[in-house]
Scaffold this motif. Structure first.
Motif, PDB file in Angstrom:
ATOM      1  N   UNK A  19       5.706   5.884   1.498  1.00 57.31           N
ATOM      2  CA  UNK A  19       5.696   7.294   1.893  1.00 57.31           C
ATOM      3  C   UNK A  19       4.506   8.000   1.251  1.00 57.31           C
ATOM      4  N   UNK A  20       4.225   7.658   0.004  1.00 60.84           N
ATOM      5  CA  UNK A  20       3.077   8.247  -0.684  1.00 60.84           C
ATOM      6  C   UNK A  20       1.769   7.918   0.009  1.00 60.84           C
ATOM      7  N   UNK A  21       1.636   6.680   0.483  1.00 59.51           N
ATOM      8  CA  UNK A  21       0.430   6.268   1.202  1.00 59.51           C
ATOM      9  C   UNK A  21       0.236   7.106   2.459  1.00 59.51           C
ATOM     10  N   UNK A  22       1.311   7.314   3.192  1.00 60.72           N
ATOM     11  CA  UNK A  22       1.216   8.105   4.423  1.00 60.72           C
ATOM     12  C   UNK A  22       0.841   9.548   4.095  1.00 60.72           C
ATOM     13  N   UNK A  23       1.464  10.116   3.070  1.00 57.59           N
ATOM     14  CA  UNK A  23       1.137  11.482   2.677  1.00 57.59           C
ATOM     15  C   UNK A  23      -0.301  11.613   2.206  1.00 57.59           C
ATOM     16  N   UNK A  24      -0.761  10.660   1.414  1.00 53.96           N
ATOM     17  CA  UNK A  24      -2.142  10.659   0.939  1.00 53.96           C
ATOM     18  C   UNK A  24      -3.114  10.603   2.117  1.00 53.96           C
ATOM     19  N   UNK A  25      -2.800   9.763   3.087  1.00 51.94           N
ATOM     20  CA  UNK A  25      -3.659   9.621   4.264  1.00 51.94           C
ATOM     21  C   UNK A  25      -3.761  10.920   5.031  1.00 51.94           C
ATOM     22  N   UNK A  26      -2.657  11.601   5.218  1.00 50.87           N
ATOM     23  CA  UNK A  26      -2.666  12.854   5.973  1.00 50.87           C
ATOM     24  C   UNK A  26      -3.448  13.943   5.238  1.00 50.87           C
ATOM     25  N   UNK A  27      -3.256  14.025   3.930  1.00 49.60           N
ATOM     26  CA  UNK A  27      -3.985  15.026   3.157  1.00 49.60           C
ATOM     27  C   UNK A  27      -5.483  14.736   3.174  1.00 49.60           C
ATOM     28  N   UNK A  28      -5.840  13.457   2.992  1.00 50.08           N
ATOM     29  CA  UNK A  28      -7.246  13.071   2.977  1.00 50.08           C
ATOM     30  C   UNK A  28      -7.923  13.351   4.303  1.00 50.08           C
ATOM     31  N   UNK A  29      -7.212  13.095   5.398  1.00 41.89           N
ATOM     32  CA  UNK A  29      -7.799  13.308   6.713  1.00 41.89           C
ATOM     33  C   UNK A  29      -8.250  14.748   6.899  1.00 41.89           C
ATOM     34  N   UNK A  30      -7.490  15.691   6.380  1.00 43.93           N
ATOM     35  CA  UNK A  30      -7.874  17.098   6.497  1.00 43.93           C
ATOM     36  C   UNK A  30      -9.149  17.382   5.720  1.00 43.93           C
ATOM     37  N   UNK A  31      -9.298  16.762   4.560  1.00 46.11           N
ATOM     38  CA  UNK A  31     -10.511  16.959   3.771  1.00 46.11           C
ATOM     39  C   UNK A  31     -11.730  16.327   4.434  1.00 46.11           C
ATOM     40  N   UNK A  32     -11.503  15.259   5.184  1.00 46.39           N
ATOM     41  CA  UNK A  32     -12.617  14.514   5.771  1.00 46.39           C
ATOM     42  C   UNK A  32     -13.055  15.026   7.129  1.00 46.39           C
ATOM     43  N   UNK A  33     -12.304  15.931   7.711  1.00 41.18           N
ATOM     44  CA  UNK A  33     -12.620  16.407   9.056  1.00 41.18           C
ATOM     45  C   UNK A  33     -14.063  16.898   9.128  1.00 41.18           C
TER      46      UNK A  33
END
Length: 250
Positions: A152-166
């Protein structure tokens, strides 16, 4: 110019299937893992590939290895965070050590590798961070509290990171396989047989009972999803957790 990919946990199972698919697609692939023998054997089956010994939970080792790869071979364009482990226990018998082991390799390892990769990827304006999570990152399974929390942490990290990388040209996504025909699942089946006395068929049925197709996912099916995300054509896919699970999770 050929793109470069680094696959952690690349010596067997899903990692090896991903590496094989990326090699077939024309990527220059480096396998990473803790077993030199397993990595050498894998590279012998993948002409043109190479390997590095790496423990993804070792912060200094991760940073040093990434810097060496960049200096020697150029920036990897694709990072596949596949290294992982699964241990089971009832919640009340989940030790602190087990808890930390699961978070360290499944979550912190992906964090360390991703953090090391981002500066060069952002500088070049292209990158793919693809983390192999699990359907355990989308739902819950009994007796896997530590593993499930890590995924679950991996999925949450991925979603948060994606916003920063946009807008940077770098994307972050997770692939979430269901029970897959790998050594980890085979070990789990053996554990069920040992502890319960069930037959192999019964143990497998317990794992696939919620899978509409009633079967294990194959590593190649996971690799197909990863290969798609690694391509230029997946530029609009960002922050997703894609289930490869025969419809088990919708």
């Amino acid at each position: 110019m050929m793109k470069r990919a680094l696959v952690t946990g690349g010596g067997s199972g899903i990692g090896f299937s991903v590496a094989r698919r990326l090699c077939a697609d024309g990527f220059l692939v480096t396998l990473a893992g803790r077993s030199g023998g397993r990595l050498k054997e894998a590279c012998a089956r993948l002409p043109g590939s190479g390997y590095v010994l790496l423990d993804v939970t070792d912060e200094a080792g991760v940073d040093a290895t990434w810097q060496r790869l960049v200096a020697e071979n150029g920036t990897p364009d694709i990072l596949i965070n596949n290294a992982g482990a699964a241990e089971t226990a009832p919640f009340e018998r989940t030790s602190t050590d087990l808890w930390h082991r699961m978070l360290d390799v499944n979550l912190t390892g992906a964090f360390l590798m991703t953090r090391a990769a981002l500066p060069q990827m952002k500088k070049t304006g292209f990158g793919r961070i693809i983390t192999v999570a699990s359907t355990a990152g989308l739902t819950g399974y009994a007796y896997t509290a530590a593993y499930t929390a890590a995924k679950h942490g991996v999925v949450g990290m991925t979603r948060a990171l994606a916003l920063e990388l946009a807008g940077t040209g770098v994307t972050a996504n997770a692939v979430c396989p269901g029970f897959t025909d790998t050594d980890i699942v085979r070990d789990s089946v053996a554990n069920i047989i040992e502890k319960t006395g069930r037959s192999k068929e019964d143990a497998l049925s317990a794992m696939t009972k919620n899978n509409p197709e009633g079967r294990l996912v194959t590593p190649d099916e996971v690799a197909d999803a990863v290969a798609w995300l690694a391509g230029v054509g997946a530029s609009a896919i960002n922050g997703q957790a894609i289930a490869v699970a025969c419809g088990e999770v919708m």
